[in-house]
Design a protein around this motif. Structure first.
Motif, short mmCIF file in Angstrom:
data_model
loop_
_atom_site.label_atom_id
_atom_site.label_comp_id
_atom_site.label_asym_id
_atom_site.label_seq_id
_atom_site.Cartn_x
_atom_site.Cartn_y
_atom_site.Cartn_z
N ARG A 293 0.82 -1.21 0.00
CA ARG A 293 0.00 0.00 0.00
C ARG A 293 0.85 1.26 0.00
NH1 ARG A 293 -5.11 0.01 -1.85
NH2 ARG A 293 -6.29 -1.77 -1.06
N SER B 177 3.15 4.35 -1.75
CA SER B 177 2.86 5.22 -2.88
C SER B 177 3.45 4.65 -4.17
CB SER B 177 3.43 6.62 -2.63
OG SER B 177 2.86 7.19 -1.48
N ALA C 207 -8.33 4.84 -6.29
CA ALA C 207 -7.40 4.47 -5.23
C ALA C 207 -6.89 5.71 -4.51
CB ALA C 207 -6.23 3.68 -5.83
N HIS C 208 -6.62 6.78 -5.26
CA HIS C 208 -6.14 8.02 -4.66
C HIS C 208 -7.19 8.63 -3.76
CE1 HIS C 208 -4.11 11.84 -4.24
NE2 HIS C 208 -5.12 12.48 -4.81
N SER D 271 -7.71 6.72 -0.51
CA SER D 271 -6.59 6.79 0.41
C SER D 271 -6.61 8.07 1.24
CB SER D 271 -5.26 6.72 -0.35
OG SER D 271 -5.05 7.89 -1.14
N ARG D 272 -7.45 9.01 0.86
CA ARG D 272 -7.54 10.28 1.57
C ARG D 272 -8.61 10.21 2.66
NH1 ARG D 272 -8.52 14.10 -3.51
NH2 ARG D 272 -9.54 15.32 -1.86
N ARG E 27 -16.06 9.12 1.12
CA ARG E 27 -15.64 8.31 -0.02
C ARG E 27 -16.47 8.70 -1.25
NH1 ARG E 27 -11.79 7.40 2.84
NH2 ARG E 27 -11.30 5.40 3.82
N HIS F 290 -12.37 0.15 0.54
CA HIS F 290 -11.68 0.06 -0.75
C HIS F 290 -12.71 0.25 -1.85
CE1 HIS F 290 -8.22 -1.49 1.42
NE2 HIS F 290 -9.00 -2.39 1.97
N ASN G 209 -1.27 -0.31 -9.70
CA ASN G 209 -2.03 -0.46 -8.47
C ASN G 209 -2.02 -1.91 -7.99
OD1 ASN G 209 -4.78 -0.93 -6.95
ND2 ASN G 209 -4.31 1.24 -6.79
#
Length: 549
Positions: A24, A26, A162-163, A166-167, A171, A198, A385
């Motif tokens: 996971r 970067s 995905a970006h 991840s924040r 969602r 996810h 990814n």
């Protein structure tokens, strides 16, 4: 999934990139350029009997340079030209891919060290075009498999999802339109994004057209030709003149991404006067192309609607599909209102006019130009990814459908083949992929079976969700009036020789990789077929055996 290493290779029309992700962490872009830059120029050239690639090729006289070699696959071309020399297109592409692999290894990233290596391709490519790329990649020691070949706009969408996941914060949920305009093709995808921890990604449509950076270069070069007028009449080598005009056009296009004007100097064409090229002129050259791009965005939105099931009218119960007739009448907000997010990818998306035209179609959508990396790197970031492809469902099968019988077989559907042609959506009342009657080359009597096969050649298990039974094949009575049909919404129908039709539905087509991923879930919509002859050819039989002699 911790420690899993994935490498992505974005073999682009103009430039190429390589990236990796471990677990996971970067995504890391591997420097491929001679000066430590991420980009490898996808450029070849021919000098003194030798084929050159990359920066060395860019230094050659314009007439000896081969640009956009990847287009040879898009256009099904076998040759490329470097001035007066005709070269085998496959040889050029292998040289480019091989240099990408060598530079990645020099930078400390061997492509063979990944748990999985993914390679991107345009969404418009057919199964045969994808197979050609895979064959050339193998010759170049790029060890990618058919199951790891990913549509480029889908990869960009994966990177965005995905970006965002991840924040911190809410969602994203809803439909994402990916507008990927690169050097050779315009690719558009409509994805549905859901999930909690996810992203769960479903591809609703993905299509493309041979209309991107190279097309704009040609339009700008024509403007230069018109402005210079008779000053070009004295040049006898028209091919060299055109190559030099295209080269200057590329410079002007790139400069006007951030400037309002650009001084065009035709250094290699004698004493021609310089031209101050304005952004307004670029927009004028670009407008016909962007008009077509808008039409393709609308086509992608209509195609996405074809994957939906809608309640039947009149209170009769049940569900049906959207009619192309109805979709053709929809436009404007009828199509765009459901899009919550728009992602721009590809180098051409940096041209302000692209964002202005496409963004205006979606006034209420969230617009994104980056996914943790720049728009030119979105595809390679998605290809690298490590996790999201396990939860990715496609809009059409990524596996072959084979009809088998005692002593032979026939390919009914090749993986990734579009289920219908674009012109059908604009003229037909219904669209689907079909093989009927004389399309079949099998015997006209006896029993056969339908098998789903991965691009590795292995059988994909079929799980019948209504009973939980898993089968290897579906029985099929051979004869004159057989029919195999697949609809964009996942409906499959098999009509055998006696006229009996079985109907199934795939909610979404999963990515077929083999192993744990090699399962296709079918939901039966009709009653099981009756037993045939003295053998039980009914629903649920696991293995097929030829009829008794």
């Amino acid at each position: 999934m911790a420690g899993r290493r994935v490498i992505g290779v974005d073999f682009g029309t103009s430039t190429s990139l390589v990236a990796e992700q471990v677990g996971r962490t970067s995504v890391e872009i591997t420097p491929l350029g001679r000066r430590g830059t991420p980009w490898f120029p996808s450029v070849a050239g021919f000098r003194d009997g030798s084929l050159l690639v990359g920066e060395e090729a860019e230094l050659l006289p314009v007439g000896q340079v081969i640009r956009s070699a990847k287009r040879a696959i898009t256009e099904n071309s076998e040759t490329l030209r470097a001035g007066d020399v005709e070269l085998d297109a496959n040889t050029v592409i292998v040289a480019l891919l091989g240099e990408i692999a060598r530079r990645a290894k020099t930078a400390g990233l061997s492509l063979s060290d990944a748990h999985e290596l993914r390679l991107g391709c345009p969404a418009m490519w057919t199964g045969d075009q994808r197979k050609r790329l895979l064959t050339l990649a193998a010759e170049a020691d790029v060890p990618v498999s058919a199951a790891s070949l990913v549509d480029e706009p889908i990869a960009a969408g994966v990177a965005w999802a995905a970006h965002r996941f991840s924040r911190s914060g809410p969602r994203p949920e809803g439909k994402l339109l990916v507008f990927d305009m690169g050097g050779g093709t315009l690719d558009i995808a409509v994805l549905n994004i859901a999930g909690k921890d996810h992203p769960e990604i479903t591809v609703l449509s993905a299509l493309g057209i041979n209309l991107a950076g190279d097309t704009l270069d040609g339009a700008i070069a024509r403007q230069f030709t018109d402005e210079l007028g008779g000053l070009l009449d004295g040049f006898t080598d028209r091919g060299n003149v055109q190559a030099r005009l295209l080269s200057v056009a590329r410079q002007a296009k790139e400069a006007l991404s951030t400037r309002d004007s650009f001084p065009v100097v035709f250094r290699a064409l004698g004493d021609l006067p310089s031209i101050r090229y304005l952004r307004e002129q670029l927009v004028e050259a670009f407008t016909p192309q962007m008009n077509e791009a808008v039409e393709y965005v609308q086509a992608a939105l209509r195609t996405a609607k074809l994957t939906e099931m809608v309640p039947r009218q009149g209170g009769s119960g049940g569900y049906t599909m959207h009619s192309p007739d109805v979709l053709r009448s929809k436009g404007g907000s009828d199509l765009t209102s459901e899009i919550g997010y728009v992602l721009f990818a590809g180098g051409m998306s940096r041209i302000p006019h692209v964002g202005e035209r496409i963004g205006a179609l979606f006034p209420h959508a969230e617009i994104a130009h980056e996914v943790g990396v720049g728009p030119e790197q979105a595809i390679v970031a998605g290809l690298a990814n490590t996790a999201e492809y396990e939860r990715l469902n496609l809009h059409r099968p990524s596996a072959d459908f084979i009809l088998e019988w005692d002593g032979g077989e026939q390919l009914l559907y090749r993986a990734h083949t579009p289920l219908y042609e674009g012109w059908e959506l604009s003229s037909k009342a219904s669209v689907y992929y079909e093989r009927r009657g004389r399309d079949f080359t099998c015997p006209r009597q006896g029993m056969g079976r339908l098998r789903v096969r991965s691009l590795y050649g292995e059988t994909i298990k079929i799980k019948m969700t209504d009973t939980g039974r898993t089968v290897d094949t579906l029985p099929f009575q051979l004869g004159d009036d057989m029919c195999f049909r697949m609809h964009p919404n996942g409906l499959i129908s098999l009509t055998n020789a006696s006229g009996y039709r079985q109907s199934f539905r795939v909610d979404r087509w999963p990515v077929m990789r083999g192993g744990d991923f090699a399962t296709l879930e079918l939901r039966r919509l009709t009653a099981p077929p009756p037993p045939s002859r003295e053998d039980d050819w009914g629903y649920g039989q696991k293995d097929w055996a030829p009829p008794k002699r």
